[in-house]
Design a protein around this motif. Sequence first.
Motif, PDB file in Angstrom:
ATOM      1  N   MET A 152       0.816  -1.213   0.000  1.00  0.00           N
ATOM      2  CA  MET A 152       0.000   0.000   0.000  1.00  0.00           C
ATOM      3  C   MET A 152       0.853   1.268   0.000  1.00  0.00           C
ATOM      4  N   SER A 153       1.919   1.290   0.787  1.00  0.00           N
ATOM      5  CA  SER A 153       2.688   2.530   0.935  1.00  0.00           C
ATOM      6  C   SER A 153       3.843   2.639  -0.053  1.00  0.00           C
ATOM      7  N   ARG A 154       4.337   1.502  -0.589  1.00  0.00           N
ATOM      8  CA  ARG A 154       5.533   1.548  -1.446  1.00  0.00           C
ATOM      9  C   ARG A 154       5.268   1.196  -2.903  1.00  0.00           C
ATOM     10  N   GLY A 155       4.075   0.641  -3.198  1.00  0.00           N
ATOM     11  CA  GLY A 155       3.824   0.113  -4.536  1.00  0.00           C
ATOM     12  C   GLY A 155       4.007   1.108  -5.656  1.00  0.00           C
ATOM     13  N   THR A 156       3.574   2.368  -5.436  1.00  0.00           N
ATOM     14  CA  THR A 156       3.673   3.387  -6.487  1.00  0.00           C
ATOM     15  C   THR A 156       5.114   3.587  -6.928  1.00  0.00           C
ATOM     16  N   VAL A 157       6.039   3.592  -5.979  1.00  0.00           N
ATOM     17  CA  VAL A 157       7.457   3.807  -6.296  1.00  0.00           C
ATOM     18  C   VAL A 157       7.956   2.733  -7.259  1.00  0.00           C
ATOM     19  N   TRP A 158       7.527   1.488  -7.042  1.00  0.00           N
ATOM     20  CA  TRP A 158       7.975   0.388  -7.913  1.00  0.00           C
ATOM     21  C   TRP A 158       7.432   0.566  -9.330  1.00  0.00           C
ATOM     22  N   GLU A 159       6.160   0.926  -9.437  1.00  0.00           N
ATOM     23  CA  GLU A 159       5.572   1.119 -10.763  1.00  0.00           C
ATOM     24  C   GLU A 159       6.257   2.274 -11.498  1.00  0.00           C
ATOM     25  N   GLU A 160       6.469   3.379 -10.784  1.00  0.00           N
ATOM     26  CA  GLU A 160       7.147   4.518 -11.423  1.00  0.00           C
ATOM     27  C   GLU A 160       8.545   4.131 -11.894  1.00  0.00           C
ATOM     28  N   SER A 161       9.253   3.339 -11.086  1.00  0.00           N
ATOM     29  CA  SER A 161      10.617   2.940 -11.453  1.00  0.00           C
ATOM     30  C   SER A 161      10.622   2.168 -12.757  1.00  0.00           C
ATOM     31  N   ILE A 162       9.653   1.277 -12.928  1.00  0.00           N
ATOM     32  CA  ILE A 162       9.575   0.484 -14.159  1.00  0.00           C
ATOM     33  C   ILE A 162       9.138   1.356 -15.336  1.00  0.00           C
ATOM     34  N   ILE A 163       8.191   2.275 -15.092  1.00  0.00           N
ATOM     35  CA  ILE A 163       7.678   3.134 -16.173  1.00  0.00           C
ATOM     36  C   ILE A 163       8.761   4.085 -16.689  1.00  0.00           C
ATOM     37  N   TYR A 164       9.515   4.710 -15.759  1.00  0.00           N
ATOM     38  CA  TYR A 164      10.483   5.734 -16.161  1.00  0.00           C
ATOM     39  C   TYR A 164      11.831   5.158 -16.599  1.00  0.00           C
ATOM     40  N   CYS A 165      12.108   3.903 -16.235  1.00  0.00           N
ATOM     41  CA  CYS A 165      13.427   3.330 -16.549  1.00  0.00           C
ATOM     42  C   CYS A 165      13.622   3.239 -18.068  1.00  0.00           C
ATOM     43  N   PRO A 166      14.756   3.728 -18.593  1.00  0.00           N
ATOM     44  CA  PRO A 166      15.002   3.636 -20.036  1.00  0.00           C
ATOM     45  C   PRO A 166      14.854   2.196 -20.539  1.00  0.00           C
ATOM     46  N   SER A 167      14.205   2.047 -21.700  1.00  0.00           N
ATOM     47  CA  SER A 167      13.839   0.713 -22.196  1.00  0.00           C
ATOM     48  C   SER A 167      15.033  -0.160 -22.549  1.00  0.00           C
ATOM     49  N   HIS A 168      16.198   0.448 -22.821  1.00  0.00           N
ATOM     50  CA  HIS A 168      17.356  -0.359 -23.209  1.00  0.00           C
ATOM     51  C   HIS A 168      18.040  -0.993 -21.997  1.00  0.00           C
ATOM     52  N   ILE A 169      17.748  -0.479 -20.789  1.00  0.00           N
ATOM     53  CA  ILE A 169      18.382  -1.033 -19.588  1.00  0.00           C
ATOM     54  C   ILE A 169      17.697  -2.349 -19.229  1.00  0.00           C
ATOM     55  N   GLN A 170      18.511  -3.360 -18.978  1.00  0.00           N
ATOM     56  CA  GLN A 170      18.007  -4.677 -18.621  1.00  0.00           C
ATOM     57  C   GLN A 170      17.407  -4.643 -17.214  1.00  0.00           C
ATOM     58  N   LEU A 171      16.192  -5.169 -17.082  1.00  0.00           N
ATOM     59  CA  LEU A 171      15.553  -5.262 -15.761  1.00  0.00           C
ATOM     60  C   LEU A 171      15.592  -6.707 -15.275  1.00  0.00           C
ATOM     61  N   VAL A 172      15.922  -6.872 -13.998  1.00  0.00           N
ATOM     62  CA  VAL A 172      15.843  -8.185 -13.349  1.00  0.00           C
ATOM     63  C   VAL A 172      14.896  -8.017 -12.166  1.00  0.00           C
ATOM     64  N   ALA A 173      13.638  -8.431 -12.360  1.00  0.00           N
ATOM     65  CA  ALA A 173      12.621  -8.274 -11.315  1.00  0.00           C
ATOM     66  C   ALA A 173      12.494  -9.584 -10.559  1.00  0.00           C
ATOM     67  N   LEU A 174      12.881  -9.584  -9.282  1.00  0.00           N
ATOM     68  CA  LEU A 174      12.859 -10.792  -8.454  1.00  0.00           C
ATOM     69  C   LEU A 174      11.658 -10.722  -7.516  1.00  0.00           C
ATOM     70  N   SER A 175      10.788 -11.713  -7.595  1.00  0.00           N
ATOM     71  CA  SER A 175       9.552 -11.660  -6.823  1.00  0.00           C
ATOM     72  C   SER A 175       9.290 -12.995  -6.137  1.00  0.00           C
ATOM     73  N   ALA A 176       8.670 -12.921  -4.962  1.00  0.00           N
ATOM     74  CA  ALA A 176       8.142 -14.134  -4.345  1.00  0.00           C
ATOM     75  C   ALA A 176       7.016 -14.662  -5.225  1.00  0.00           C
ATOM     76  N   THR A 177       6.552 -15.859  -4.929  1.00  0.00           N
ATOM     77  CA  THR A 177       5.492 -16.468  -5.728  1.00  0.00           C
ATOM     78  C   THR A 177       4.240 -15.593  -5.712  1.00  0.00           C
ATOM     79  N   ILE A 178       3.708 -15.294  -6.898  1.00  0.00           N
ATOM     80  CA  ILE A 178       2.494 -14.477  -7.024  1.00  0.00           C
ATOM     81  C   ILE A 178       1.506 -15.196  -7.947  1.00  0.00           C
ATOM     82  N   GLY A 179       0.264 -14.772  -7.932  1.00  0.00           N
ATOM     83  CA  GLY A 179      -0.773 -15.467  -8.679  1.00  0.00           C
ATOM     84  C   GLY A 179      -0.861 -15.096 -10.143  1.00  0.00           C
TER      85      GLY A 179
END
Length: 974
Positions: A152-179
């Motif tokens: 609830m309090s941190r989710g927006t920051v994660w979305e903004e980081s993915i949206i604003y990150c330059p597309s050529h930079i490789q992303l490695v998103a590590l997540s616990a099991t999700i549905g």
Amino acid sequence: MNSIKLDFNTIFPYQLDEFQQEAISYLDENKSVVVTAPTGSGKTMIGEYAIYRALTNGKRVFYTTPLKALSNQKFRDFQDKFGQTWLENLGVYAEIGLITGDTIINPNAPVVIMTTEIFRNMLYSTPIGEVGTSVQDVQTVVLDECHYISDMSRGTVWEESIIYCPSHIQLVALSATIGNPEDLCRWINSVRKANLQQGKVSECVLVNSDFRPVPLKFYFSHSRGLFPLFSEKNSQNLKLNSQLKRLLATNKRGRFSQRDCPSIKTIVQQLSNNNMLPAIYIIFSRRGCDQAVESLSYLNLVTVEESRKILLYLLYFLMIENLELQAKIIEFAKKEHEIAYNKIIDFIANEKEAGEALVDYLIDKPIFKERLLRFLAEHSEVARTNQIEPLTRGIASHHAGILPAWKELVERLFELGLVKIVFATATLAAGINMPARTTVISALKKRSDDGHRLLTPSEFLQIAGRAGRRGMDKVGYVVTVQTPFEGALVASKLAKATPEPLRSQFTPSYGMVLNLLQKHSIEEAKELLELSFAEYLAEIQLSPQEDAIASYTTEITRLDIGLAEFNSKEIAAYEKLKERRKQEKKVLKLFERNWLQQKQKSILPQLEDLKIGSILDLSRHHKKNAYETQGVFVNYVVNGNQRFLLCLGKDNNWYLASFTDVVDINSGRIPDSLIEKLYLPETPEIRAGMINSGDEQSLTVSQLIAEYAQESVDKSEEIIYQIQRIEEVEAAIASHPLDKIDNINQIVKNNRKRQQLKQELSRIQSQYQRYKANSSYYWQEFLALIEILREFGALEGYQPTPLGIAAATIRGENELWLGLALTSHRLDYLTPHHLAGVITALTTESLRSDTWVSYQPSPEVLDALGVQKMDDVSYSPESELWEIRRKLYQAQTRRDISMPVWLERDLIGLAEAWCLGASWEEICNNTTLDEGDIVRVLRRTVDVLVQIPQVPSLDFSLIQTAKEAAKSMKRFPI
């Protein structure tokens, strides 16, 4: 940037699992990856491979985490794993850097660990993101714990980081099991392809694994024993263990018998007997964790050798580098024994094998060891007696109310296998690396804003996933517990449940608006918002909102039927009366406390020459060794310049009372002839509190106290008047027609629930209609924030003003409110401690009603805040912060914006005292706040103070004062 030669087999000296090999093959193809796998399965290795790959290619990596504590832990881990070139001046390796809110170390290093918020700020390309480095030459960004998008309090920051990150930079998103990992991966690809920045796109690929290197086995703890939760005949088809089926019976109220519920001691003994330690025992309250430690007061879980190691760690932790405590301990040892003195001197001087020699001496002298540890606890700022003693037996608690330094020690000893059981709140399961053989989940329900609710499958899996240490355990054990409310059936359903889908918590903020409009047109800002995960999920599925509207409507109808015979206004009036009674009782407590302090002051001179046999009312509330009793004065006990009162309590216990422990002198008195017959207890250690139990002879006298004591009727007029006010309210409650109804509390609760559901239904319907009208999911909220920013002069059209630029540079819950306060000129000429008090008021949420703080805010701070004026010479209501706050709150309310606009008085005095140099012990003794909470409040204050020099357009004197205040406050443990 030069490439660095690293040996793959040295860094990863183990056989890689299939999902790890799959992920690194995609990274080698310059693709981005979303990796979802169970907690403890080895996801971090993929992030580490990204670091290895970038370093060998002469590129850079940003490794982001949601928590400062996790960033600090990764910084330490990566120093050990990837460090090559030691920088003597910084005390770190050149290859690794760290950036958090209050720390910048080696920011231009090839590998920089940072909080996700820092990375997001950097991508704004505005002053808030200026932290001494940029995304230039960055090959990969690792987003660790990416499931925080649902937070609830941190989710927006994660979305903004993915949206604003330059597309050529490789992303490695590590997540616990999700549905819904496919949704997350497809969304990232849609964002990268639609990104406004031009260039090559690093396509994102999903690596989804349910592999666990250490499989989990579920158990159920009952007073009759520890049982496997599932039948062991068919491990593929999980069926409830037949032995547990006969334990499912409940009473008429649907509850289980208390006799069926095992005690904490029973559960720990079950674990120990079955070789299932070390364990993390999750309890969803701080007090519950501490009480659990106390309940194991005589249980020892460690061997003699393990106890030696714990003791050695403790001594280093408490004494080394603490010069003030070293001086005190040397004086203490000098008074004790020459050998002890010499051992401690050698230890402090770091002589060879001095630690082992001191430990040997302490084990050989258990009484001195106990006195030494108690002395260290009483004079240390990082540990308490109720923490140290259990730790030596392998038992500890870990929660937000404990000092960070002590928690780090517990984590270290647990990793080493020296601490056998840690009682922790669920926050420990959120990222900190503390694997165990077993996790125990004390309850399957937890308190939330809407009352108690069942754990979600993801929460259950996150906690359970801590069980099983790779390379050490063949199996990890998860133990659920019989409680009066939950049995084996609920536990089995949760253990089999699949994790729920990842949901978006994207919410625009003032900072987001101001930073975007500094670099983008309004049209571009709208396009960016339409890239949010929330918008993506809404586009692919509207049905959840439709289901929610139907569900809320049905529930409201059901409640309407149940409440049909009652008038909603009458219920609200009745509830208001009960709330008023609650508030009036709080005022009574305040009056009684003030009266008590005045009473104590008036009787202080009489205590110097007190007659033996005098009956005293004694209380040590909010102090060490707390007690409350009525006792008879027997004799004075002198310790240096201090005199204590030796008293026999009516509970037949002996007490040493300081003069400030005496609440009142009763007019009654016990004859000398009875007192003279008493055998006085020995007082080898002179400290206030209960010192000994009485005997049969003292029992006779203790029973006479109540007989000889005279009734006291000495109360102040304001207390009597307040009691009358409470009686009037209680009479009004009793005469109210609704008070005669048996289930009135449930009716009030249902009425309140109905109002809340109506508000929530209205909100969901409004969002649904906005979407149906082809409006951006959060665009209306973004526009509402623009309106407020214009109203308060932070925007002209779509261009940030100096106030807007200042607010955009601040990190906080409500950037506009902080910007208005800092640019108001009301703070420009405050002293450092007054400024600290103001910042605390602006950044602290409301405290619980039962929180006590003795420090009062200074008039200068209240004047600066506009709460209480010192003079009327230059009084202008419109420019006062209190009035600005009121207007901002109203402006937000009109537009359904729910950001906090804090201005809380309770902790102002505490922050001032700390800034003025008060000791940590003094601060803790003057409030009922947990130490961890005090740390968080003061660190939040420091966080804003250190930002002030970076905020443009502020007065020079305010900047200098902020620097001085931050310097004064940044001392241990802050």
